[in-house]
Scaffold this motif. Structure first.
Motif, mmCIF file in Angstrom:
data_model
loop_
_atom_site.group_PDB
_atom_site.id
_atom_site.type_symbol
_atom_site.label_atom_id
_atom_site.label_comp_id
_atom_site.label_asym_id
_atom_site.label_seq_id
_atom_site.Cartn_x
_atom_site.Cartn_y
_atom_site.Cartn_z
ATOM 1 N N PHE A 53 0.859 -1.185 0.000
ATOM 2 C CA PHE A 53 0.000 0.000 0.000
ATOM 3 C C PHE A 53 0.893 1.231 0.000
ATOM 4 O O PHE A 53 1.667 1.449 0.929
ATOM 5 C CB PHE A 53 -0.927 0.009 1.224
ATOM 6 C CG PHE A 53 -2.164 -0.817 1.036
ATOM 7 C CD1 PHE A 53 -3.379 -0.221 0.754
ATOM 8 C CD2 PHE A 53 -2.098 -2.191 1.122
ATOM 9 C CE1 PHE A 53 -4.516 -0.989 0.564
ATOM 10 C CE2 PHE A 53 -3.228 -2.966 0.934
ATOM 11 C CZ PHE A 53 -4.445 -2.362 0.659
ATOM 12 N N TYR A 54 0.764 2.020 -1.028
ATOM 13 C CA TYR A 54 1.613 3.205 -1.177
ATOM 14 C C TYR A 54 1.359 4.245 -0.096
ATOM 15 O O TYR A 54 2.276 4.940 0.329
ATOM 16 C CB TYR A 54 1.429 3.824 -2.562
ATOM 17 C CG TYR A 54 1.969 2.922 -3.638
ATOM 18 C CD1 TYR A 54 3.331 2.847 -3.881
ATOM 19 C CD2 TYR A 54 1.122 2.107 -4.373
ATOM 20 C CE1 TYR A 54 3.850 2.001 -4.839
ATOM 21 C CE2 TYR A 54 1.626 1.254 -5.337
ATOM 22 C CZ TYR A 54 2.986 1.209 -5.563
ATOM 23 O OH TYR A 54 3.490 0.353 -6.509
ATOM 24 N N ARG A 55 0.123 4.350 0.381
ATOM 25 C CA ARG A 55 -0.180 5.382 1.371
ATOM 26 C C ARG A 55 0.541 5.176 2.701
ATOM 27 O O ARG A 55 0.733 6.112 3.449
ATOM 28 C CB ARG A 55 -1.676 5.531 1.579
ATOM 29 C CG ARG A 55 -2.319 4.476 2.455
ATOM 30 C CD ARG A 55 -3.791 4.726 2.636
ATOM 31 N NE ARG A 55 -4.499 4.002 1.600
ATOM 32 C CZ ARG A 55 -5.744 3.621 1.686
ATOM 33 N NH1 ARG A 55 -6.461 3.960 2.710
ATOM 34 N NH2 ARG A 55 -6.309 2.942 0.730
ATOM 35 N N VAL A 56 0.917 3.928 3.004
ATOM 36 C CA VAL A 56 1.673 3.668 4.237
ATOM 37 C C VAL A 56 3.110 3.261 3.940
ATOM 38 O O VAL A 56 3.915 3.104 4.849
ATOM 39 C CB VAL A 56 0.993 2.597 5.127
ATOM 40 C CG1 VAL A 56 -0.303 3.110 5.691
ATOM 41 C CG2 VAL A 56 0.790 1.291 4.391
ATOM 42 N N GLY A 57 3.418 3.062 2.676
ATOM 43 C CA GLY A 57 4.787 2.766 2.283
ATOM 44 C C GLY A 57 5.298 1.399 2.688
ATOM 45 O O GLY A 57 6.500 1.195 2.790
ATOM 46 N N ASN A 58 4.395 0.454 2.912
ATOM 47 C CA ASN A 58 4.840 -0.903 3.215
ATOM 48 C C ASN A 58 3.760 -1.902 2.836
ATOM 49 O O ASN A 58 2.705 -1.540 2.344
ATOM 50 C CB ASN A 58 5.275 -1.059 4.677
ATOM 51 C CG ASN A 58 4.177 -0.814 5.675
ATOM 52 O OD1 ASN A 58 3.024 -0.612 5.312
ATOM 53 N ND2 ASN A 58 4.509 -0.824 6.941
ATOM 54 N N ARG A 59 4.049 -3.165 3.127
ATOM 55 C CA ARG A 59 3.129 -4.239 2.778
ATOM 56 C C ARG A 59 2.216 -4.548 3.957
ATOM 57 O O ARG A 59 2.653 -4.555 5.098
ATOM 58 C CB ARG A 59 3.914 -5.467 2.351
ATOM 59 C CG ARG A 59 4.758 -5.177 1.101
ATOM 60 C CD ARG A 59 5.497 -6.369 0.599
ATOM 61 N NE ARG A 59 4.638 -7.372 -0.012
ATOM 62 C CZ ARG A 59 4.172 -7.334 -1.255
ATOM 63 N NH1 ARG A 59 4.454 -6.319 -2.027
ATOM 64 N NH2 ARG A 59 3.420 -8.307 -1.725
#
Length: 112
Positions: A53-59
């Motif tokens: 998820f790009y909005r949190v920058g991790n998986r």
């Protein structure tokens, strides 16, 4: 966010719909594990999906348990892993991941 719904689908049909939504419906979605237990004429399947998820920058992970122990197909799911630091604030990404299950299986929801 964790939720349980009952659907009019069989276990294999529900798995196929979820696999298609998570794996084929995104660039980064994948199924990490699939574990199945059979007893008598009933089954329990646990699946763990992962997606960036790009909005949190991790998986994030989405854990889905599907069973027919009560005779109907029950789907329980929870998204997680998106928080950062002590506060686990993920900008709603884990809820968004879990909403995939709702969006795809809600049309088949039944009330016991």
């Amino acid at each position: 966010m964790e939720t349980t719904i009952h659907v009019s689908l069989g276990i294999d049909e529900a798995i196929e719909i979820l696999d298609d939504a998570v794996i084929n419906g995104s660039i980064t979605g994948e199924k990490l594990d699939h574990y199945e237990v059979r007893f008598s004429d009933r089954r329990v399947v646990v699946m763990v999906y992962e997606k960036h998820f790009y909005r949190v920058g991790n998986r994030l992970t989405l854990t889905v348990t599907i069973d027919d122990a009560s005779g109907a197909t029950r789907v329980h799911y929870i998204g997680g892993g998106g928080g950062e630091g002590l506060f686990r604030f993920d900008w709603g990404a884990s809820q968004s991941f879990g909403r995939i299950v709702e969006d795809k299986l809600r049309p088949y929801e039944t009330w016991l």
